[in-house]
Design a protein around this motif. Structure first.
Motif, PDB file in Angstrom:
ATOM      1  N   ILE A 119      -6.817   2.228  -2.563  1.00  0.00           N
ATOM      2  CA  ILE A 119      -5.549   1.833  -2.096  1.00  0.00           C
ATOM      3  C   ILE A 119      -5.317   0.453  -1.849  1.00  0.00           C
ATOM      4  N   ARG A 120      -6.222   0.006  -0.800  1.00  0.00           N
ATOM      5  CA  ARG A 120      -5.979  -1.608  -0.600  1.00  0.00           C
ATOM      6  C   ARG A 120      -6.350  -2.190  -1.603  1.00  0.00           C
ATOM      7  N   MET A 153       0.851  -1.312   0.095  1.00  0.00           N
ATOM      8  CA  MET A 153      -0.018   0.196  -0.042  1.00  0.00           C
ATOM      9  C   MET A 153       0.813   1.362   0.021  1.00  0.00           C
ATOM     10  N   VAL A 154       2.036   1.184   0.697  1.00  0.00           N
ATOM     11  CA  VAL A 154       2.954   2.187   0.444  1.00  0.00           C
ATOM     12  C   VAL A 154       3.301   2.512  -1.063  1.00  0.00           C
ATOM     13  N   GLU A 187      -8.989   5.264   0.599  1.00  0.00           N
ATOM     14  CA  GLU A 187      -8.168   4.270   1.155  1.00  0.00           C
ATOM     15  C   GLU A 187      -8.455   2.660   0.895  1.00  0.00           C
ATOM     16  N   HIS A 244       1.347   5.181  -2.651  1.00  0.00           N
ATOM     17  CA  HIS A 244       1.209   6.509  -1.955  1.00  0.00           C
ATOM     18  C   HIS A 244       1.169   7.462  -2.994  1.00  0.00           C
ATOM     19  N   ALA A 289      -2.388   8.490  -4.636  1.00  0.00           N
ATOM     20  CA  ALA A 289      -3.405   9.069  -3.638  1.00  0.00           C
ATOM     21  C   ALA A 289      -3.034  10.556  -3.237  1.00  0.00           C
TER      22      ALA A 289
END
Lengths: 284, 365
Positions: A150-151, A122-123, A147, A126, A129
């Motif tokens: 992203i996941r 998920m980083v 979120e 970055h 997002a």
């Protein structure tokens, strides 16, 4: 300058294999970097075309990792030019280069060990997002959706490398080979144009190497250009469209695998047979 | 963090609020409500430690200078709300400021008419000054790492504390007294008056809970992950497109804000502030409390810091305060380096017959 450079038949051709019609994705021109008295990379030039798998090989201490770090911004070149998609990027900070579309993995997998596998990937999302400190602290509208996105995207990348079932495991609990794959998923999660892999096969067993080769081809088929530093000759020879050979910081050969395999200079360097060459490179 | 995913997200906050109310009720029943004063002060101190939890526990940046930010917040408020600005009263700027309720007219203890800055305006000025100082210190200091960053921030704290002692504006070694109450809104006022003791305890409780909620949200987002990434592997974080330098500066600023915010509330609550608040010893104590609470454990640092500061302020350790404090910290850090809350939680789960979450996860996958 390194006399080995001028003594090789391929170096004098320049980056001959690069077609003039296609704009290269990455251009490295006369890049030089020294550490104190040691010249680690000495006027190296090469090009990577879009969609290529380019291999970067050379004996230990040839300057491969230094060159790699120069491209991704961890080191600044002393001289020379590096351009990505036609834009000069030399001297940029790594995060800017990452945002421009170059992602990388490290020789020793450097995962974020206090996070689980999914969070690590998920980083990688970055830069895709937007919410800042305030938006996240106040959970402003859209933050939850972002979120979730992203996941999901991170989960997809884990599926690509085949580790979706380990998503919730602490990153530190994984064996070496799987850490490699998590790192690869994390790099892919940034949606790069170009991926730099620093010795992706080192420390892997035969089966893992096979899987890695398939994976690298898959990644290329998704339209991502790859530059890989690799020690495992058979792997590079099978995978790469073109290979650059470094020795003592200088490019001694460049070309398709079959040509490199039969190149006398390269054979000398790897087998250490030619006395002339050994003495000439000591002089440098 | 892992625990939260199974438990309803707001449950810890409700539990904490429940404990806060029960404590007050208990003190009322036993006639010891005067203890609420020290508990309120401890809660304000805990806010500084929460900031350090974010900065040190999550982003991995050390600061031995957060006492200075607490003092900058407190002193700015104290100076502006007690200093007589009547010389400005006749100028057009003074008139304009009075109209905007930035400057307010009142009487001092001797019945003389004076002009001071309103607490809200002083609060804003305090945060502004904190921002300025934090950016000025953070920008160069955060290029340093580990011990060097610790030394730089320690030096900054010492400078601030010496400036406060050396300046008559800040009352030199005496500090500043007679800081007026801070009317927040309606009848809510931050003040140390006995009648408002219970109210002020709940103001502090509400502030702490609100900040805990905001920080928890922040930590469980892309920002929280970016900070953790910087802590774990700065190089890799940078290679993932995270502007690590900017993030370090932002989180430093945020933690400085929290310290200054605590300082402002604390100063209005106790009615004054002294130079010892900026001292190196205070800063080191904040760091020690963060470590004892588990550093990255937001709930842990809040609970531990409040409890230990409370015990210290109540004088439980007598003249051996620092020694007992030190021993307690050593015991906590050696026996439970993740803070006492995590082992306690694991123990509770075992007692209640709940299975370990990680075991369950292994089975699911």
């Amino acid at each position: 300058m390194n006399p080995a450079l001028s003594s090789t038949p391929f170096a004098s051709d320049g980056p001959s294999t690069a077609s003039t019609a296609v704009q290269p994705l990455l251009e490295v021109e006369n890049v030089r970097r020294s550490f104190g008295g040691l010249v680690a990379v000495d006027g190296v030039s090469f090009r990577v075309l879009p969609g290529q798998i380019k291999g970067l090989i050379g004996p230990n201490g040839a300057g491969k990792t230094t060159l790699f770090n120069l491209v991704c911004g961890l080191l600044r070149p002393d001289a020379g030019r590096i351009a990505f998609q036609g834009r000069p990027i030399e001297g940029w900070k790594p995060y800017r280069i990452a945002r421009a579309g170059i992602s990388r993995t490290f020789q020793n997998p450097s995962l974020f060990l206090q996070m689980n596998v999914l969070e690590n990937v998920m980083v990688g999302r970055h830069r895709r997002a937007r919410r800042g400190f305030l938006g996240c602290a106040l959970r402003l509208p859209g933050q939850a959706a972002e979120e979730r996105a992203i996941r999901q995207a991170a989960m997809q990348q884990l599926e690509v490398v085949g580790l979706a079932h380990l998503a919730m495991f602490p990153a530190g609990s994984l064996p070496f080979g799987q850490r490699r794959l998590v790192e690869l998923a994390r790099a892919l999660a940034t949606e790069p144009r170009m991926l730099l892999l620093d010795e992706p096969a080192s420390g892997l067993n035969t089966k893992e190497k096979e899987d890695l080769a398939d994976l690298i081809r898959q990644i290329r088929d998704r339209g991502i250009t790859l530059l890989l530093v690799e020690h495992d000759m058979s792997l590079v020879m099978r995978l790469a469209d073109e290979i650059v050979v470094l020795h003592h910081g200088a490019r001694i050969a460049e070309g398709p695998p079959q040509v490199i395999q039969n190149d006398p200079t390269v054979i000398n360097v790897y087998l250490g047979g030619n006395l002339d060459h050994a003495t000439s490179s000591q002089e440098s | 963090m892992n625990l939260m995913r199974r438990i309803p997200p707001l449950l810890p906050f409700l539990l904490c609020a429940g404990v806060m109310v029960s404590l007050q009720q208990l003190m009322r029943a036993t006639g010891t409500q005067y203890c609420l004063t020290q508990l309120t002060m401890s809660l304000y101190y805990a806010i500084v430690v929460m900031g350090l939890c974010l900065l040190m526990g999550h982003a991995g940046q050390v600061s031995l200078g957060h006492g200075a930010f607490f003092a900058i917040g407190g002193y700015t408020s104290a100076v502006l709300t007690t200093h007589n600005f009547s010389a400005w009263g006749h100028s057009s700027l003074g008139g304009w400021l009075q109209q905007g309720r930035v400057l307010i007219a009142k009487e001092d203890v001797f019945g003389n008419a004076i002009l001071t800055v309103s607490p809200w305006a002083a609060f804003l000025a305090a945060m502004l000054l904190t921002t300025l100082v934090a950016l000025l210190i953070g920008y160069p200091a955060l290029r340093l790492r580990g011990h060097y960053l610790a030394m730089a921030t320690l030096g900054f704290g010492l400078i601030v504390s010496k400036l406060l002692v050396g300046s008559t504006l800040t009352g030199a070694a005496d500090g500043i007294n007679g800081v007026p109450p801070w009317p927040l809104a309606g009848s809510l006022t931050v003040t140390g008056k006995t009648a408002a003791r219970v109210q002020n305890y709940y103001i502090a409780c509400a502030l702490v809970l609100l900040l805990l909620l905001l920080l928890r949200n922040l930590l469980r987002s892309r920002i929280g992950r970016a900070l953790q990434a910087i802590h774990d592997r700065e190089t890799a974080a940078n290679a993932m497109g995270i502007n690590t330098a900017a993030y370090k500066l932002k989180v430093f600023l945020l933690s400085a804000w929290l310290a200054a915010l605590a300082g402002v509330f604390f100063t209005h609550f106790t009615g004054g502030i002294g130079p010892s608040e900026a001292g190196a010893f205070k800063s080191v104590r904040y760091v020690a409390l963060a470590a004892a609470g588990g550093m990255a454990n937001l709930w842990g640092v809040t609970v531990v810091s409040t409890a230990l500061n409370y015990a210290s302020l109540r004088g439980w350790f007598g003249s051996l305060d620092n020694a007992v404090f030190g021993i307690l910290l050593i015991v906590i850090i050696t026996l439970a380096p993740q803070g006492p809350l995590k082992p306690l939680g694991a123990w509770l789960r075992r007692i209640l017959g709940l299975r370990n979450l990680s075991e369950e996860r292994l089975e699911r996958s």
